[in-house]
Scaffold this motif. Sequence first.
Motif, PDB file in Angstrom:
ATOM      1  N   SER A  81     -51.049  95.090  -4.462  1.00 52.13           N
ATOM      2  CA  SER A  81     -52.481  94.790  -4.521  1.00 52.13           C
ATOM      3  C   SER A  81     -52.826  93.991  -5.784  1.00 52.13           C
ATOM      4  O   SER A  81     -53.728  93.158  -5.762  1.00 52.13           O
ATOM      5  CB  SER A  81     -53.325  96.058  -4.419  1.00 52.13           C
ATOM      6  OG  SER A  81     -53.060  96.927  -5.495  1.00 52.13           O
ATOM      7  N   ALA A  82     -52.106  94.215  -6.872  1.00 49.54           N
ATOM      8  CA  ALA A  82     -52.340  93.420  -8.086  1.00 49.54           C
ATOM      9  C   ALA A  82     -51.928  91.969  -7.855  1.00 49.54           C
ATOM     10  O   ALA A  82     -52.617  91.038  -8.285  1.00 49.54           O
ATOM     11  CB  ALA A  82     -51.569  94.010  -9.264  1.00 49.54           C
ATOM     12  N   VAL A  83     -50.816  91.772  -7.162  1.00 46.69           N
ATOM     13  CA  VAL A  83     -50.362  90.411  -6.852  1.00 46.69           C
ATOM     14  C   VAL A  83     -51.373  89.739  -5.925  1.00 46.69           C
ATOM     15  O   VAL A  83     -51.755  88.582  -6.135  1.00 46.69           O
ATOM     16  CB  VAL A  83     -48.948  90.426  -6.232  1.00 46.69           C
ATOM     17  CG1 VAL A  83     -48.523  89.027  -5.815  1.00 46.69           C
ATOM     18  CG2 VAL A  83     -47.941  91.020  -7.220  1.00 46.69           C
ATOM     19  N   GLU A  84     -51.830  90.445  -4.903  1.00 45.49           N
ATOM     20  CA  GLU A  84     -52.851  89.908  -4.000  1.00 45.49           C
ATOM     21  C   GLU A  84     -54.137  89.606  -4.775  1.00 45.49           C
ATOM     22  O   GLU A  84     -54.810  88.613  -4.514  1.00 45.49           O
ATOM     23  CB  GLU A  84     -53.166  90.904  -2.877  1.00 45.49           C
ATOM     24  CG  GLU A  84     -52.053  91.111  -1.883  1.00 45.49           C
ATOM     25  CD  GLU A  84     -51.972  90.032  -0.825  1.00 45.49           C
ATOM     26  OE1 GLU A  84     -52.815  89.118  -0.826  1.00 45.49           O
ATOM     27  OE2 GLU A  84     -51.052  90.120  -0.008  1.00 45.49           O
ATOM     28  N   GLY A  85     -54.471  90.471  -5.734  1.00 47.81           N
ATOM     29  CA  GLY A  85     -55.684  90.308  -6.521  1.00 47.81           C
ATOM     30  C   GLY A  85     -55.723  89.021  -7.316  1.00 47.81           C
ATOM     31  O   GLY A  85     -56.792  88.467  -7.580  1.00 47.81           O
ATOM     32  N   ASN A 147     -42.940  91.746  -4.194  1.00 48.33           N
ATOM     33  CA  ASN A 147     -44.048  91.121  -4.919  1.00 48.33           C
ATOM     34  C   ASN A 147     -43.895  89.607  -4.980  1.00 48.33           C
ATOM     35  O   ASN A 147     -44.873  88.868  -4.893  1.00 48.33           O
ATOM     36  CB  ASN A 147     -44.172  91.696  -6.327  1.00 48.33           C
ATOM     37  CG  ASN A 147     -44.819  93.055  -6.336  1.00 48.33           C
ATOM     38  OD1 ASN A 147     -45.424  93.470  -5.359  1.00 48.33           O
ATOM     39  ND2 ASN A 147     -44.691  93.759  -7.442  1.00 48.33           N
ATOM     40  N   VAL A 148     -42.670  89.143  -5.145  1.00 48.76           N
ATOM     41  CA  VAL A 148     -42.414  87.695  -5.149  1.00 48.76           C
ATOM     42  C   VAL A 148     -42.798  87.111  -3.792  1.00 48.76           C
ATOM     43  O   VAL A 148     -43.452  86.070  -3.709  1.00 48.76           O
ATOM     44  CB  VAL A 148     -40.940  87.394  -5.516  1.00 48.76           C
ATOM     45  CG1 VAL A 148     -40.604  85.941  -5.263  1.00 48.76           C
ATOM     46  CG2 VAL A 148     -40.672  87.770  -6.975  1.00 48.76           C
ATOM     47  N   THR A 149     -42.415  87.792  -2.724  1.00 47.90           N
ATOM     48  CA  THR A 149     -42.767  87.342  -1.374  1.00 47.90           C
ATOM     49  C   THR A 149     -44.276  87.306  -1.190  1.00 47.90           C
ATOM     50  O   THR A 149     -44.825  86.331  -0.670  1.00 47.90           O
ATOM     51  CB  THR A 149     -42.121  88.257  -0.316  1.00 47.90           C
ATOM     52  OG1 THR A 149     -40.702  88.263  -0.511  1.00 47.90           O
ATOM     53  CG2 THR A 149     -42.438  87.790   1.089  1.00 47.90           C
ATOM     54  N   THR A 150     -44.946  88.352  -1.632  1.00 50.25           N
ATOM     55  CA  THR A 150     -46.407  88.404  -1.536  1.00 50.25           C
ATOM     56  C   THR A 150     -47.033  87.226  -2.263  1.00 50.25           C
ATOM     57  O   THR A 150     -47.941  86.564  -1.746  1.00 50.25           O
ATOM     58  CB  THR A 150     -46.937  89.736  -2.111  1.00 50.25           C
ATOM     59  OG1 THR A 150     -46.406  90.807  -1.335  1.00 50.25           O
ATOM     60  CG2 THR A 150     -48.457  89.792  -2.100  1.00 50.25           C
ATOM     61  N   PHE A 151     -46.566  86.930  -3.466  1.00 49.86           N
ATOM     62  CA  PHE A 151     -47.101  85.812  -4.243  1.00 49.86           C
ATOM     63  C   PHE A 151     -46.851  84.489  -3.520  1.00 49.86           C
ATOM     64  O   PHE A 151     -47.758  83.671  -3.354  1.00 49.86           O
ATOM     65  CB  PHE A 151     -46.468  85.782  -5.640  1.00 49.86           C
ATOM     66  CG  PHE A 151     -47.131  84.819  -6.570  1.00 49.86           C
ATOM     67  CD1 PHE A 151     -48.129  85.252  -7.428  1.00 49.86           C
ATOM     68  CD2 PHE A 151     -46.776  83.478  -6.595  1.00 49.86           C
ATOM     69  CE1 PHE A 151     -48.763  84.364  -8.286  1.00 49.86           C
ATOM     70  CE2 PHE A 151     -47.399  82.591  -7.449  1.00 49.86           C
ATOM     71  CZ  PHE A 151     -48.394  83.032  -8.303  1.00 49.86           C
ATOM     72  N   LEU A 152     -45.622  84.283  -3.078  1.00 54.80           N
ATOM     73  CA  LEU A 152     -45.258  83.008  -2.450  1.00 54.80           C
ATOM     74  C   LEU A 152     -46.010  82.752  -1.147  1.00 54.80           C
ATOM     75  O   LEU A 152     -46.210  81.596  -0.772  1.00 54.80           O
ATOM     76  CB  LEU A 152     -43.750  82.956  -2.210  1.00 54.80           C
ATOM     77  CG  LEU A 152     -42.892  82.806  -3.466  1.00 54.80           C
ATOM     78  CD1 LEU A 152     -41.412  82.936  -3.119  1.00 54.80           C
ATOM     79  CD2 LEU A 152     -43.167  81.481  -4.162  1.00 54.80           C
ATOM     80  N   ARG A 153     -46.448  83.799  -0.478  1.00 51.91           N
ATOM     81  CA  ARG A 153     -47.224  83.614   0.758  1.00 51.91           C
ATOM     82  C   ARG A 153     -48.534  82.876   0.487  1.00 51.91           C
ATOM     83  O   ARG A 153     -49.082  82.239   1.378  1.00 51.91           O
ATOM     84  CB  ARG A 153     -47.523  84.965   1.401  1.00 51.91           C
ATOM     85  CG  ARG A 153     -46.369  85.511   2.172  1.00 51.91           C
ATOM     86  CD  ARG A 153     -46.755  86.687   3.052  1.00 51.91           C
ATOM     87  NE  ARG A 153     -45.586  87.081   3.813  1.00 51.91           N
ATOM     88  CZ  ARG A 153     -44.959  88.240   3.677  1.00 51.91           C
ATOM     89  NH1 ARG A 153     -45.418  89.142   2.834  1.00 51.91           N
ATOM     90  NH2 ARG A 153     -43.895  88.506   4.394  1.00 51.91           N
ATOM     91  N   HIS A 154     -49.033  82.961  -0.716  1.00 49.92           N
ATOM     92  CA  HIS A 154     -50.297  82.311  -1.064  1.00 49.92           C
ATOM     93  C   HIS A 154     -50.109  80.882  -1.571  1.00 49.92           C
ATOM     94  O   HIS A 154     -51.074  80.131  -1.643  1.00 49.92           O
ATOM     95  CB  HIS A 154     -51.023  83.117  -2.147  1.00 49.92           C
ATOM     96  CG  HIS A 154     -51.544  84.425  -1.657  1.00 49.92           C
ATOM     97  ND1 HIS A 154     -52.712  84.532  -0.935  1.00 49.92           N
ATOM     98  CD2 HIS A 154     -51.065  85.686  -1.778  1.00 49.92           C
ATOM     99  CE1 HIS A 154     -52.925  85.794  -0.633  1.00 49.92           C
ATOM    100  NE2 HIS A 154     -51.946  86.516  -1.128  1.00 49.92           N
ATOM    101  N   VAL A 155     -48.909  80.540  -1.955  1.00 45.57           N
ATOM    102  CA  VAL A 155     -48.649  79.217  -2.533  1.00 45.57           C
ATOM    103  C   VAL A 155     -48.316  78.259  -1.404  1.00 45.57           C
ATOM    104  O   VAL A 155     -47.361  78.463  -0.664  1.00 45.57           O
ATOM    105  CB  VAL A 155     -47.491  79.280  -3.556  1.00 45.57           C
ATOM    106  CG1 VAL A 155     -47.176  77.892  -4.100  1.00 45.57           C
ATOM    107  CG2 VAL A 155     -47.847  80.224  -4.692  1.00 45.57           C
ATOM    108  N   THR A 156     -49.098  77.215  -1.290  1.00 43.25           N
ATOM    109  CA  THR A 156     -48.917  76.265  -0.195  1.00 43.25           C
ATOM    110  C   THR A 156     -48.540  74.869  -0.669  1.00 43.25           C
ATOM    111  O   THR A 156     -48.462  73.951   0.127  1.00 43.25           O
ATOM    112  CB  THR A 156     -50.207  76.185   0.651  1.00 43.25           C
ATOM    113  OG1 THR A 156     -51.281  75.824  -0.202  1.00 43.25           O
ATOM    114  CG2 THR A 156     -50.481  77.513   1.326  1.00 43.25           C
ATOM    115  N   SER A 157     -48.320  74.717  -1.951  1.00 41.41           N
ATOM    116  CA  SER A 157     -47.926  73.406  -2.464  1.00 41.41           C
ATOM    117  C   SER A 157     -46.447  73.162  -2.183  1.00 41.41           C
ATOM    118  O   SER A 157     -45.689  74.108  -1.964  1.00 41.41           O
ATOM    119  CB  SER A 157     -48.207  73.328  -3.968  1.00 41.41           C
ATOM    120  OG  SER A 157     -47.544  74.378  -4.634  1.00 41.41           O
ATOM    121  N   PRO A 158     -46.035  71.914  -2.181  1.00 43.90           N
ATOM    122  CA  PRO A 158     -44.627  71.599  -1.895  1.00 43.90           C
ATOM    123  C   PRO A 158     -43.744  71.864  -3.123  1.00 43.90           C
ATOM    124  O   PRO A 158     -43.379  70.957  -3.857  1.00 43.90           O
ATOM    125  CB  PRO A 158     -44.671  70.117  -1.525  1.00 43.90           C
ATOM    126  CG  PRO A 158     -45.864  69.585  -2.253  1.00 43.90           C
ATOM    127  CD  PRO A 158     -46.853  70.720  -2.314  1.00 43.90           C
TER     128      PRO A 158
END
Length: 194
Positions: A81-85, A147-158
């Motif tokens: 939840s902190a990563v999502e936050g 947590n790394v996976t959770t973070f990367l799901r939000h990153v959409t840059s190449p």
Amino acid sequence: RAPKINDFLDAVMAKPTLTSFSFTLHSNLPENFVDKMKSGNKLEKLSLMAPGSLAAGVGKWASSLPLLKSLQLDLSNSSKSAVEGFFSQIMPRSGWSTPSTDSGIFSSEEIDISEVRKSVAHVVSDGPRFGAFAQLRQLSLIGEASNVTTFLRHVTSPIAHLELAIEAPPARDDWHDLCSLLSDNFGRTLQTLR
């Protein structure tokens, strides 16, 4: 201690040509960290290794940096939840906003979920993706695989260069999720993976 950190941040941010900022702190970021950093809109490289780096305000500020190409964050000792936050206050222009009301389009219709999945897969794989950190090309993350996976799901840059320091041996499912996400989301742009 905090007044010295605030004085340090004032001195650093007084440099109008600052393009790179690395900050490691064993205690929490000062409460006014984002306010102190707002003038740093020319930053191309940012490294934050401190408790509080995943605060929603920090995420909003970092994602608003128009020239940011390199980001390093420590996700250690953080909950999902902190990563999502970190992404919770990202500006609507970055593609993370959703409508606040139900349009009613599917209210009385049956939905064929297989068709929806095909459509989503097509958009994700072939179309442009919009999200936080549009200019980001290099990313370095430290933390648990989930947590790394959770973070990367939000990153959409190449992302072209990705450095990961995974804590402890990850659970098999977490490792699978991370590998699948890397392949699906960054397989066409990734040049180096460490």
